[in-house]
Design an enzyme around this catalytic site. Structure first.
Site, short mmCIF file in Angstrom:
data_model
loop_
_atom_site.label_atom_id
_atom_site.label_comp_id
_atom_site.label_asym_id
_atom_site.label_seq_id
_atom_site.Cartn_x
_atom_site.Cartn_y
_atom_site.Cartn_z
N GLY A 14 22.38 -35.23 32.64
CA GLY A 14 22.94 -34.13 33.45
C GLY A 14 22.13 -32.87 33.21
CD GLU A 72 27.84 -28.09 29.38
OE1 GLU A 72 28.75 -28.96 29.48
OE2 GLU A 72 27.74 -27.13 30.15
CD GLU A 83 31.83 -30.79 35.30
OE1 GLU A 83 30.72 -31.32 35.18
OE2 GLU A 83 32.04 -29.60 35.17
#
Ligand SMILES: C[S@@+](CC[C@H](N)C(=O)[O-])C[C@H]1O[C@@H](n2cnc3c(N)ncnc32)[C@H](O)[C@@H]1O
Length: 331
Positions: A54, A116, A125
């Protein structure tokens, strides 16, 4: 940091990682980004291979490259990765290779896996499951995870004004009976910054996640509270603390300097009085619903043998339950 509305509640639309604003907000969060920079510098050794799951604009990959990594694999499924690639070229970060997509197989095992991945109260998320999959497939035995531990915490909310804000539709605004939606505000989980004065003293430990060994998202976060004095409770504030590496950690809690995560408010529809000697238990459960706007929450506040159970999905399902526009008069 995002701006707070007049009620102090942050109304954030669903995050889209192809929007630039959200990346600026994360980069400008000094507590978050500074801690990740120091953790990368302390952990990554010259010659290491590193995966950044990510990667967004690539910042954590660039920290790893600066720390001397020989290879950095930067992964993201959002088009923002194309900007990250250009930034790497502009800054001559030649050690970084970019992979656009969800389920990426890396060419070699890595020494360090940095990510993160945390949303509001960590789970807002759905990145944990794919991160665990990547860890199991691509982190070499004995390799290092950044962060290495995420701890979950809560506090009881004792400020009646927050309850009053949520009670707006109960007060017949403009002389109209809004009762069909009057309870809805209590079945939402707004992100907000709590002040110390809005909370009862004492944090509630809801457990933690060891990033090197966890096999899935914890199904429930549970903890208990020992009342020191009589008080009214209007809900629960939830947040996480992140332990990135030896000596490098930060809290997203209300008693620490503000981060862009703030805290999540889990309200209850009617206040509850607690007194010393009572058993107060908190339970928060994140759950994913396919096609219903990703992650939702269930929460419970139990005092002795009375429990209040809430969730933030029911009203959304109710609104979507009709597939045709409503025509006609009220019954
Ligand atoms: C919280 S942001 C962090 C961005 C960047 N690492 C930073 O620290 O600024 C999470 C990033 O993960 C990406 N992401 C979310 N789910 C993903 C998935 N399943 N596979 C790959 N990337 C994902 C998002 O597009 C977003 O850029």
């Amino acid at each position: 940091l995002a701006r707070l509305g007049t009620s102090g509640i942050l109304r954030r639309p669903n995050v889209s990682y192809s929007d630039l604003d959200v990346h600026q907000q994360m980069l400008a969060d000094q507590i978050r980004t500074g801690a990740f920079e120091r953790a990368n510098t302390a952990t990554v050794k010259p010659g290491d291979s590193v995966a950044d799951f990510g990667c967004g604009t690539g910042i954590l990959s660039f920290f790893a490259a600066k720390a001397g990594a020989a290879k950095v694999y930067a992964i993201d499924d959002s088009p923002i990765i194309r900007a990250a690639h250009r930034i790497a070229v502009a800054n001559s970060f030649s050690a970084v290779t970019f992979f656009e997509g969800k389920d990426i197989a890396l060419p070699e095992p890595v020494d360090v896996l940095v990510s993160e991945w945390m949303g509001h109260f960590a789970f807002k998320e759905p990145m944990l499951s794919p991160l665990i999959k990547l860890r199991d497939r691509s982190l070499r035995p004995g390799g290092i995870m950044i962060p290495r531990r995420i701890s979950f915490r809560a506090a009881l909310v004792g400020d009646e004004r927050l309850h009053d804000d949520l009670s707006y539709f109960r007060r017949r605004p403009w002389g109209v009976d809004f009762s069909p939606l009057a309870e809805w505000p209590f079945a939402q989980t707004p992100v907000r910054r709590f002040t110390e004065a809005q909370l009862l003293p004492g944090d509630i430990d809801l457990g933690h996640l060891e990033m090197a060994t966890c096999s899935s998202q914890p199904p429930v976060l549970e903890g208990s509270y020992v009342p020191q004095s009589e008080a009214q409770v209007f809900g629960i504030a939830g947040w996480f603390d992140a332990d990135l590496s030896e000596g490098e950690s930060f809290s997203t809690g209300p008693r620490a300097p503000a981060t862009h995560w703030y805290q999540v408010f889990f309200p209850i529809p009617h206040p509850v009085t607690i007194k010393p000697g009572m058993n107060v238990a908190v339970r928060i459960q994140p759950f994913e619903v396919t096609g219903a706007n990703n992650l939702h929450w269930r929460w419970r506040l139990a005092v002795d043998d009375k429990a209040i159970d809430m969730d933030d999905l029911t009203y959304q399902l109710w609104l979507r339950s009709r597939d045709k526009p409503i025509v006609g008069r009220p019954d």
